[in-house]
Design a protein around this motif. Structure first.
Motif, short mmCIF file in Angstrom:
data_model
loop_
_atom_site.label_atom_id
_atom_site.label_comp_id
_atom_site.label_asym_id
_atom_site.label_seq_id
_atom_site.Cartn_x
_atom_site.Cartn_y
_atom_site.Cartn_z
N UNK A 42 0.77 -0.78 -0.04
CA UNK A 42 -0.42 0.25 0.07
C UNK A 42 0.98 1.21 0.41
N UNK A 43 2.33 0.93 0.81
CA UNK A 43 2.98 2.61 0.93
C UNK A 43 3.52 2.54 -0.36
N UNK A 44 4.16 2.04 -1.14
CA UNK A 44 5.01 1.55 -2.56
C UNK A 44 3.19 2.00 -3.29
N UNK A 45 2.23 2.34 -3.19
CA UNK A 45 1.60 2.02 -4.23
C UNK A 45 0.86 4.05 -4.29
N UNK A 46 0.19 4.43 -2.56
CA UNK A 46 0.18 5.07 -2.76
C UNK A 46 1.45 6.76 -3.01
N UNK A 47 2.75 5.69 -2.40
CA UNK A 47 4.13 6.89 -3.43
C UNK A 47 3.88 6.85 -4.11
N UNK A 48 3.95 5.86 -5.95
CA UNK A 48 3.96 5.73 -6.78
C UNK A 48 2.75 6.76 -7.16
N UNK A 49 1.07 6.92 -7.14
CA UNK A 49 0.44 8.07 -6.93
C UNK A 49 1.15 8.85 -6.59
N UNK A 50 1.27 9.48 -5.87
CA UNK A 50 2.06 10.92 -5.01
C UNK A 50 3.18 11.45 -6.23
N UNK A 51 3.76 10.83 -6.98
CA UNK A 51 4.65 10.78 -7.63
C UNK A 51 4.04 11.00 -9.07
N UNK A 52 3.99 9.85 -9.65
CA UNK A 52 2.75 9.98 -10.51
C UNK A 52 2.07 11.03 -11.23
N UNK A 53 1.12 10.94 -10.21
CA UNK A 53 -0.13 11.68 -9.96
C UNK A 53 -0.17 12.63 -9.62
N UNK A 54 0.02 12.71 -8.94
CA UNK A 54 -0.16 14.58 -7.68
C UNK A 54 0.68 15.84 -8.27
N UNK A 56 3.35 15.97 -11.01
CA UNK A 56 2.30 16.13 -12.27
C UNK A 56 1.60 17.79 -11.32
N UNK A 57 0.19 17.13 -11.67
CA UNK A 57 -1.12 17.87 -11.45
C UNK A 57 -0.87 19.70 -10.87
N UNK A 58 -0.09 19.29 -10.27
CA UNK A 58 0.58 20.64 -8.66
C UNK A 58 0.86 21.34 -9.84
N UNK A 59 2.52 21.08 -10.60
CA UNK A 59 3.36 21.52 -11.35
C UNK A 59 2.73 22.21 -12.53
N UNK A 60 1.57 21.09 -13.63
CA UNK A 60 0.69 22.16 -14.54
C UNK A 60 -0.56 22.91 -13.64
N UNK A 61 -1.01 22.54 -13.08
CA UNK A 61 -2.00 23.88 -12.21
C UNK A 61 -1.24 25.45 -11.48
N UNK A 62 0.73 24.72 -12.09
CA UNK A 62 1.21 26.29 -11.42
C UNK A 62 0.90 26.94 -12.62
N UNK A 63 1.86 25.82 -13.10
CA UNK A 63 2.07 26.60 -14.85
C UNK A 63 1.05 27.10 -15.98
#
Length: 114
Positions: A42-54, A56-63
Motif C-alpha cells: 500500500x505504501x508503494x502504491x500511494x508513493x507512486x500515485x503521489x509522484x506520478x499523478x499528484x 505533475x497535476x500540481x506542476x501543471x496547475x501552477x504553470x
C-alpha cells in the motif's frame, strides 16, 4: 482428596491456557506478518500515485496559473461597489490594505487606465 483434584484441575487449566495463548500468539504473528506485507504494498502504491499523478497535476496547475498574463477587465462604475464612507487609515486613504493595482479597481477605475 479434594485438594489433589483441585491441584490437578489447576494444572490442566494452566496447560490449556498456555496452549490457547501459544495458538493465539501464533495466529497474531501470522496476522501481523500479513498486515505488514499488505502495508508495504500500500505504501508503494500511494508513493507512486503521489509522484506520478499528484506532483505533475500540481506542476501543471501552477504553470497554468502563473504563465498566462491576465488582461485587465473593462471598468464598469457600479454605484454600489467601491463606496468610501471614510478614508482608509493608511497611505492616501483610497487604497485598501492589500491593494493590487492590476486586479483591484479604485472608485474612479483601474490605476493607469483613466
Amino acid at each position: 482428596v479434594h485438594g489433589e483434584r483441585f491441584l490437578m484441575a489447576a494444572q490442566v487449566a494452566r496447560v490449556s491456557v498456555r496452549g490457547l495463548a501459544t495458538a493465539a500468539s501464533e495466529g497474531l504473528l501470522k496476522a501481523r506478518a500479513a498486515e505488514s506485507k499488505h502495508a508495504a504494498g500500500t505504501v508503494s502504491t500511494w508513493k507512486s500515485i503521489s509522484l506520478f499523478v499528484a506532483l505533475p497535476c500540481i506542476a501543471l496547475t501552477a504553470y497554468n496559473a502563473f504563465s498566462a498574463h491576465m488582461e485587465v477587465p473593462e471598468f464598469v462604475p457600479y454605484e454600489h461597489l467601491r463606496k468610501r464612507a471614510k478614508k482608509f487609515p493608511w497611505g492616501d486613504g483610497n487604497h485598501s490594505l492589500f491593494h493590487n493595482a492590476h486586479t483591484n479597481a479604485l472608485p474612479t477605475g483601474f490605476e493607469g487606465h483613466h
